[in-house]
Design an enzyme around this catalytic site. Structure first.
Site, mmCIF file in Angstrom:
data_model
loop_
_atom_site.group_PDB
_atom_site.id
_atom_site.type_symbol
_atom_site.label_atom_id
_atom_site.label_comp_id
_atom_site.label_asym_id
_atom_site.label_seq_id
_atom_site.Cartn_x
_atom_site.Cartn_y
_atom_site.Cartn_z
ATOM 1 N N HIS A 308 -10.986 0.758 -2.041
ATOM 2 C CA HIS A 308 -10.668 2.166 -1.800
ATOM 3 C C HIS A 308 -10.268 2.338 -0.351
ATOM 4 O O HIS A 308 -10.820 1.683 0.526
ATOM 5 C CB HIS A 308 -11.888 3.052 -2.096
ATOM 6 N N ASP A 366 -12.317 4.360 -10.974
ATOM 7 C CA ASP A 366 -11.494 3.958 -12.124
ATOM 8 C C ASP A 366 -12.074 2.787 -12.890
ATOM 9 O O ASP A 366 -11.695 2.536 -14.028
ATOM 10 C CB ASP A 366 -10.086 3.602 -11.630
HETATM 11 C C1 SDX Z 1 -8.080 6.226 -6.651
HETATM 12 O O1 SDX Z 1 -7.468 8.197 -2.144
HETATM 13 C C2 SDX Z 1 -8.310 8.508 -3.049
HETATM 14 O O2 SDX Z 1 -9.278 9.203 -2.819
HETATM 15 C C3 SDX Z 1 -7.965 7.948 -4.443
HETATM 16 C C4 SDX Z 1 -9.002 8.247 -5.543
HETATM 17 C C5 SDX Z 1 -9.090 9.720 -5.815
HETATM 18 O O3 SDX Z 1 -10.125 10.142 -6.361
HETATM 19 O O4 SDX Z 1 -8.061 10.440 -5.597
HETATM 20 O O5 SDX Z 1 -10.263 7.762 -5.150
HETATM 21 C C6 SDX Z 1 -8.599 7.585 -6.861
HETATM 22 O O6 SDX Z 1 -6.895 6.059 -6.502
HETATM 23 C C7 SDX Z 1 -9.062 5.073 -6.548
HETATM 24 C C8 SDX Z 1 -8.350 3.714 -6.211
HETATM 25 C C9 SDX Z 1 -7.779 3.206 -7.552
HETATM 26 N N1 SDX Z 1 -6.883 2.034 -7.281
HETATM 27 C C10 SDX Z 1 -7.234 0.789 -7.682
HETATM 28 O O7 SDX Z 1 -8.340 0.491 -8.166
HETATM 29 C C11 SDX Z 1 -6.139 -0.244 -7.501
HETATM 30 C C12 SDX Z 1 -6.739 -1.493 -6.852
HETATM 31 N N2 SDX Z 1 -7.131 -1.117 -5.467
HETATM 32 C C13 SDX Z 1 -6.173 -1.408 -4.417
HETATM 33 O O8 SDX Z 1 -4.841 -1.271 -4.806
HETATM 34 C C14 SDX Z 1 -6.587 -0.840 -3.070
HETATM 35 O O9 SDX Z 1 -7.915 -1.092 -2.917
HETATM 36 C C15 SDX Z 1 -6.332 0.610 -2.751
HETATM 37 C C16 SDX Z 1 -4.924 1.009 -3.010
HETATM 38 C C17 SDX Z 1 -7.253 1.481 -3.540
HETATM 39 C C18 SDX Z 1 -6.617 0.775 -1.269
HETATM 40 O O10 SDX Z 1 -5.609 0.042 -0.615
HETATM 41 P P1 SDX Z 1 -5.742 -0.266 0.918
HETATM 42 O O11 SDX Z 1 -6.032 0.988 1.678
HETATM 43 O O12 SDX Z 1 -4.586 -1.097 1.352
HETATM 44 O O13 SDX Z 1 -7.041 -1.148 0.921
HETATM 45 P P2 SDX Z 1 -7.687 -1.716 2.190
HETATM 46 O O14 SDX Z 1 -6.896 -1.397 3.409
HETATM 47 O O15 SDX Z 1 -9.127 -1.314 2.174
HETATM 48 O O16 SDX Z 1 -7.554 -3.296 1.928
HETATM 49 C C19 SDX Z 1 -8.313 -4.140 2.736
HETATM 50 C C20 SDX Z 1 -7.972 -5.534 2.294
HETATM 51 C C21 SDX Z 1 -6.477 -5.815 2.246
HETATM 52 O O17 SDX Z 1 -6.329 -7.201 2.515
HETATM 53 P P3 SDX Z 1 -5.855 -7.594 4.033
HETATM 54 O O18 SDX Z 1 -4.510 -6.919 4.240
HETATM 55 O O19 SDX Z 1 -6.929 -7.044 4.971
HETATM 56 O O20 SDX Z 1 -5.767 -9.099 4.002
HETATM 57 O O21 SDX Z 1 -8.458 -5.758 0.955
HETATM 58 C C22 SDX Z 1 -7.368 -6.112 0.111
HETATM 59 C C23 SDX Z 1 -6.099 -5.625 0.789
HETATM 60 O O22 SDX Z 1 -5.027 -6.468 0.414
HETATM 61 N N3 SDX Z 1 -7.594 -5.402 -1.135
HETATM 62 C C24 SDX Z 1 -7.764 -5.987 -2.323
HETATM 63 C C25 SDX Z 1 -7.988 -4.942 -3.228
HETATM 64 N N4 SDX Z 1 -7.947 -3.780 -2.579
HETATM 65 C C26 SDX Z 1 -7.703 -4.059 -1.279
HETATM 66 N N5 SDX Z 1 -7.750 -7.290 -2.693
HETATM 67 C C27 SDX Z 1 -7.949 -7.518 -4.015
HETATM 68 N N6 SDX Z 1 -8.191 -6.579 -4.949
HETATM 69 C C28 SDX Z 1 -8.209 -5.275 -4.588
HETATM 70 N N7 SDX Z 1 -8.437 -4.348 -5.496
#
Ligand code: SDX
Length: 431
Positions: A308, A366
């Site tokens: 998140h 989710d």
């Molecule tokens: C919702 O914004 C909100 O409030 C949204 C929501 C709401 O109620 O409106 O909460 C609803 O959208 C929840 C999120 C649902 N999405 C997913 O579950 C999809 C999978 N999650 C990812 O796509 C991701 O975690 C995000 C999009 C949710 C967040 O993306 P960010 O901001 O880029 O994540 P981050 O900066 O915290 O990532 C840190 C690291 C990164 O790696 P590095 O660049 O540091 O090497 O963690 C990695 C990311 O690549 N990473 C993941 C990951 N999520 C982040 N690696 C593997 N699996 C994942 N799910």
């Protein structure tokens, strides 16, 4: 926000600029950079707005470090266990928990607006049966502005109120109609003797050929899913609604824009993507393979339902939903659901994996909502429409707050331009 009279100093090109600091009631201070470009001739740069406050708001507060979510100051776990969706709608819209009389009046107003204009039924027949229900939702909700002309003037507080009630009341009906259309069953009209969640389940699962009784445990789980998805600060879809509304567009068009944004798998589409991922994993034996893929920088695969932008501790909504998942699956006798077994083992594995611990990636809202909805009999294509109907009150509450804000102006971000500087046209003969 409180003007603390504190300022931050920015030294740039031999000049020093004072940036006012505002303090919230809780959370980080903000630097007011509204005059920065005029004074210093520079923009700030923040793709994805990870460090940018787009507005001030009094509706919802998230503490990502503590895993805390407050709606008008009330913790989400208390609302999920003690309240119900329409009462939370009242709280989000008006700022305080309603008295019994206020709640009865609000529930009556919503109940009396759950039907859609009969002519809107024709919209559905223009879609292919296999259209994704989110496509139908975007289309039909946007088309509400072609029917409800008496609630599109955003400068009229009464019309804003009517539009809010109509959207909260009609989204479940439209979502249920999209589902019925996709499976070739007749539309089921809303019933005023059922509460909000039971009414939605009845519109989705009843058929004219026989009586359908809504199980109160399923209705409670459905209502809890609505509450847990109601609002979430300035997430992508809420920011979309605010930006669309800042141009003065009508509320139905703005909510349709929010629905379109929510559809993405990185946002509200994650519940559907999560179930599809669990089905692809198929068995607990294949979990390590997918965990490795999620860690592989060269593999675009991410664990859907994990991570998140804000929560770097557990998502408090996932904690509540995990309890609901167990209750619903036990009721339906599917606690041995293979998908749930994979989900539980995937959660256990990820929570003990260095990569996920270090990057603070926890199950989000989710992760469990998809499992509950699957157990209830919804197809994965209906997961995000259910998120959308739940989030409608959040979008509308934020929209009302923005419209009423005297600082409200059209949103117009700037950019870091890396393209060509001015150059002369070259005739085709010379290219
Ligand atoms: C919702 O914004 C909100 O409030 C949204 C929501 C709401 O109620 O409106 O909460 C609803 O959208 C929840 C999120 C649902 N999405 C997913 O579950 C999809 C999978 N999650 C990812 O796509 C991701 O975690 C995000 C999009 C949710 C967040 O993306 P960010 O901001 O880029 O994540 P981050 O900066 O915290 O990532 C840190 C690291 C990164 O790696 P590095 O660049 O540091 O090497 O963690 C990695 C990311 O690549 N990473 C993941 C990951 N999520 C982040 N690696 C593997 N699996 C994942 N799910």
């Amino acid at each position: 926000m409180t003007d603390t009279k504190k300022t931050a100093q920015l030294s740039l090109n031999g000049e020093t600029y004072e940036l006012p600091i505002f303090s919230p009631t809780t959370g980080p201070d903000v630097l007011d950079i509204r005059k920065l470009y005029g004074q210093a001739g520079v923009f700030t740069y923040d793709p994805g707005f990870t460090s940018t406050a787009s507005c001030d708001s009094t509706i919802t507060y998230i503490d990502g470090g503590k895993g805390e979510l407050l709606h008008r100051g009330y913790p989400i776990d208390q609302l999920a266990s003690k309240s119900h969706h329409l009462e939370v709608c009242y709280l989000l819209l008006y700022g305080e928990l309603p008295t019994a009389a206020q709640l009865e009046d609000f529930e009556t107003r919503v109940t009396r607006h759950t039907m859609v204009h009969e002519q809107m039924h024709n919209f559905f027949r223009g879609f292919r049966r296999d259209a994704h229900p989110m496509a139908t939702l975007v289309g039909v909700v946007g088309a509400m502005s072609a029917f409800y002309h008496d609630s599109t003037d955003i400068n009229d507080p009464w019309q804003r109120e009517v539009a809010a009630i109509r959207l909260i009341a009609k989204l479940p009906t439209i979502a249920a109609m999209a589902y019925k259309y996709s499976i070739g069953q007749p539309f089921v009209y809303p019933r005023n003797d059922l509460d909000y969640a039971a009414n939605f389940l009845h519109m989705c699962f009843s058929v004219p050929a026989e009586e359908y009784h809504v199980d109160p445990i399923l209705a409670r789980a459905m209502d809890r899913i609505f509450i847990l998805h109601a609002d979430h600060e300035q997430n992508a879809s809420t920011s979309t609604v605010r930006l669309a509304s800042s141009s003065g567009a009508n509320p139905f068009a703005c909510i349709a824009a929010g629905i379109a944004c929510l559809w993405g798998p990185a946002h509200g589409g994650a519940n559907q993507a999560c179930l599809e991922m669990l089905k692809e994993i198929g068995s607990v034996e294949r979990i390590p393979e997918f965990i490795e893929r999620a860690k592989d920088k060269n593999d675009p695969f991410r664990l859907m339902g994990f991570g998140h932008r804000v929560y770097k501790n557990t998502d408090p909504r996932a904690k509540v939903l995990k309890q609901s998942a167990d209750e619903v699956l036990e009721l339906l006798g599917v606690e041995n659901n293979p998908l749930l077994q994979v989900a539980k083992e995937l959660e256990r594995t990820a929570l003990n994996d260095e990569y996920f611990i270090e990057k603070k990636l926890f199950p989000n809202v989710d992760f469990y909502s998809g499992i509950i909805l699957e157990a209830m009999g919804f197809p994965t294509s209906m997961f995000t429409p259910i998120f959308a109907l739940s989030r409608t009150v959040g979008w509308i509450s934020q929209w009302k707050e923005m419209i009423a804000d005297p600082q409200n102006k059209i949103g117009r971000p700037r950019q870091l331009y890396l393209g060509e500087t001015a150059r002369d046209y070259i005739d085709i003969e010379s290219r």
